[in-house]
Design a protein around this motif. Structure first.
Motif, PDB file in Angstrom:
ATOM      1  N   MET A  71     -38.468 -68.051  -5.835  1.00  0.00           N
ATOM      2  CA  MET A  71     -37.374 -68.432  -4.947  1.00  0.00           C
ATOM      3  C   MET A  71     -37.159 -69.937  -5.059  1.00  0.00           C
ATOM      4  O   MET A  71     -38.094 -70.721  -4.852  1.00  0.00           O
ATOM      5  CB  MET A  71     -37.701 -68.060  -3.500  1.00  0.00           C
ATOM      6  CG  MET A  71     -36.779 -68.680  -2.462  1.00  0.00           C
ATOM      7  SD  MET A  71     -35.162 -67.896  -2.377  1.00  0.00           S
ATOM      8  CE  MET A  71     -35.524 -66.509  -1.292  1.00  0.00           C
ATOM      9  N   ASN A  72     -35.966 -70.345  -5.406  1.00  0.00           N
ATOM     10  CA  ASN A  72     -35.616 -71.759  -5.464  1.00  0.00           C
ATOM     11  C   ASN A  72     -34.598 -72.080  -4.370  1.00  0.00           C
ATOM     12  O   ASN A  72     -33.666 -71.304  -4.134  1.00  0.00           O
ATOM     13  CB  ASN A  72     -35.025 -72.124  -6.828  1.00  0.00           C
ATOM     14  CG  ASN A  72     -36.047 -72.019  -7.943  1.00  0.00           C
ATOM     15  OD1 ASN A  72     -37.193 -72.436  -7.779  1.00  0.00           O
ATOM     16  ND2 ASN A  72     -35.653 -71.458  -9.073  1.00  0.00           N
ATOM     17  N   ILE A  73     -34.799 -73.218  -3.732  1.00  0.00           N
ATOM     18  CA  ILE A  73     -33.896 -73.674  -2.674  1.00  0.00           C
ATOM     19  C   ILE A  73     -33.213 -74.951  -3.124  1.00  0.00           C
ATOM     20  O   ILE A  73     -33.844 -75.841  -3.692  1.00  0.00           O
ATOM     21  CB  ILE A  73     -34.655 -73.952  -1.354  1.00  0.00           C
ATOM     22  CG1 ILE A  73     -35.496 -72.738  -0.948  1.00  0.00           C
ATOM     23  CG2 ILE A  73     -33.688 -74.340  -0.245  1.00  0.00           C
ATOM     24  CD1 ILE A  73     -34.716 -71.507  -0.617  1.00  0.00           C
ATOM     25  N   PHE A  80     -30.096 -70.463  -1.788  1.00  0.00           N
ATOM     26  CA  PHE A  80     -31.306 -69.909  -2.405  1.00  0.00           C
ATOM     27  C   PHE A  80     -30.934 -69.156  -3.674  1.00  0.00           C
ATOM     28  O   PHE A  80     -29.818 -68.650  -3.815  1.00  0.00           O
ATOM     29  CB  PHE A  80     -32.058 -68.983  -1.437  1.00  0.00           C
ATOM     30  CG  PHE A  80     -31.408 -67.649  -1.202  1.00  0.00           C
ATOM     31  CD1 PHE A  80     -31.684 -66.566  -2.032  1.00  0.00           C
ATOM     32  CD2 PHE A  80     -30.527 -67.458  -0.147  1.00  0.00           C
ATOM     33  CE1 PHE A  80     -31.099 -65.328  -1.825  1.00  0.00           C
ATOM     34  CE2 PHE A  80     -29.930 -66.218   0.074  1.00  0.00           C
ATOM     35  CZ  PHE A  80     -30.217 -65.157  -0.769  1.00  0.00           C
ATOM     36  N   TRP A  83     -33.424 -67.119   6.626  1.00  0.00           N
ATOM     37  CA  TRP A  83     -33.680 -68.558   6.692  1.00  0.00           C
ATOM     38  C   TRP A  83     -34.538 -68.898   7.902  1.00  0.00           C
ATOM     39  O   TRP A  83     -34.482 -68.225   8.932  1.00  0.00           O
ATOM     40  CB  TRP A  83     -32.358 -69.322   6.781  1.00  0.00           C
ATOM     41  CG  TRP A  83     -31.558 -69.314   5.519  1.00  0.00           C
ATOM     42  CD1 TRP A  83     -30.549 -68.451   5.190  1.00  0.00           C
ATOM     43  CD2 TRP A  83     -31.699 -70.214   4.418  1.00  0.00           C
ATOM     44  NE1 TRP A  83     -30.046 -68.752   3.946  1.00  0.00           N
ATOM     45  CE2 TRP A  83     -30.731 -69.825   3.450  1.00  0.00           C
ATOM     46  CE3 TRP A  83     -32.532 -71.292   4.145  1.00  0.00           C
ATOM     47  CZ2 TRP A  83     -30.585 -70.496   2.244  1.00  0.00           C
ATOM     48  CZ3 TRP A  83     -32.391 -71.952   2.939  1.00  0.00           C
ATOM     49  CH2 TRP A  83     -31.433 -71.564   2.002  1.00  0.00           C
ATOM     50  N   CYS A  95     -36.743 -73.000   4.939  1.00  0.00           N
ATOM     51  CA  CYS A  95     -37.256 -71.968   4.033  1.00  0.00           C
ATOM     52  C   CYS A  95     -36.357 -70.734   4.014  1.00  0.00           C
ATOM     53  O   CYS A  95     -35.642 -70.452   4.974  1.00  0.00           O
ATOM     54  CB  CYS A  95     -38.671 -71.551   4.451  1.00  0.00           C
ATOM     55  SG  CYS A  95     -39.857 -72.927   4.515  1.00  0.00           S
ATOM     56  N   ALA A  96     -36.436 -69.995   2.919  1.00  0.00           N
ATOM     57  CA  ALA A  96     -35.768 -68.699   2.792  1.00  0.00           C
ATOM     58  C   ALA A  96     -36.782 -67.699   2.249  1.00  0.00           C
ATOM     59  O   ALA A  96     -37.513 -67.996   1.305  1.00  0.00           O
ATOM     60  CB  ALA A  96     -34.563 -68.795   1.866  1.00  0.00           C
ATOM     61  N   LYS A 119     -40.949 -66.445  -1.159  1.00  0.00           N
ATOM     62  CA  LYS A 119     -40.417 -67.451  -0.242  1.00  0.00           C
ATOM     63  C   LYS A 119     -40.295 -68.786  -0.954  1.00  0.00           C
ATOM     64  O   LYS A 119     -41.086 -69.110  -1.837  1.00  0.00           O
ATOM     65  CB  LYS A 119     -41.367 -67.581   0.964  1.00  0.00           C
ATOM     66  CG  LYS A 119     -40.977 -68.602   2.012  1.00  0.00           C
ATOM     67  CD  LYS A 119     -42.015 -68.592   3.141  1.00  0.00           C
ATOM     68  CE  LYS A 119     -41.680 -69.578   4.240  1.00  0.00           C
ATOM     69  NZ  LYS A 119     -42.684 -69.543   5.344  1.00  0.00           N
TER      70      LYS A 119
END
Length: 202
Positions: free
Chosen positions: A113-115, A132, A149, A178-179, A188
């Protein structure tokens, strides 16, 4: 002069990067997938090109087969259909040349997971949109994923269901936005934000 052939997979549905290295270095196999991966239910059209006497690549007839038809199937017209997650070998034969390529059908399993933005400095009272992106176990962009989120300190910053962050108070330590993927995988990702005092009015 040694002859080479190019086997081009022209994607019908936007999936991609399905063809792995071949056994014969004299044969070039490419696809127009743009790195999106091949997923269950996708269909790609295979076309084969081979150099003519002047060296120009021209379309030539070819036969196609796969070693594991439970993973993917190919019909005489060259349409490849992804059936189940896994890998299989695509065999391509022209009149005088042949090659084999590994094909992977992605199971769309969440892995990363990239934010974005990954780090941000925001003043009090500001809003910012965060995004995300989920990656699969094969490194392809995952499809149809949703995420929840959260903020590690809602007294400093909140985030809504669409990823909009509202800053509320200055921070002495950074807050994580965070997601988490909702598919039960637990994957996450978080972004770190610093909240600065609002600029003084002049």
């Amino acid at each position: 002069m040694r002859r080479t052939a190019a086997v081009c997979a022209v994607l019908v549905c936007g999936c991609g990067n399905i063809l792995g290295p071949g056994m014969d270095s004299n044969l070039l196999v490419v696809d127009s997938s743009a790195g999106a991966g091949l997923f269950v239910g996708d269909t790609v059209r295979l076309t084969t090109r081979e150099p003519d006497g002047s060296g120009l690549l021209v379309l030539v007839p070819a036969t196609y087969s796969v070693t594991d038809t439970s993973v993917a199937a190919v019909n005489p017209a060259g349409f490849l259909i992804a059936r189940a997650p896994g890998s299989t070998t695509l065999k391509v034969q022209t009149y005088s040349l042949h090659t084999q390529k590994n094909i992977i059908v992605d199971g769309n399993i969440s892995f990363t997971m990239n934010i974005a933005p990954f780090v941000a400095d925001l003043p009090v009272g500001s809003t910012a949109q965060f995004y995300f992106a989920v990656g699969t176990t094969y490194g392809n962009p995952a499809r149809g994923k949703r995420a929840v989120w959260s903020s590690t300190d809602t007294s400093k910053a909140t985030v809504d269901s669409m990823g909009f962050v509202l800053t509320k108070a200055p921070t002495t330590t950074r807050v994580s936005i965070c997601a988490t993927v909702t598919d039960g995988s637990g994957v996450k990702g978080c972004s770190s934000i610093n909240i600065t005092p609002a600029a003084a009015a002049h």
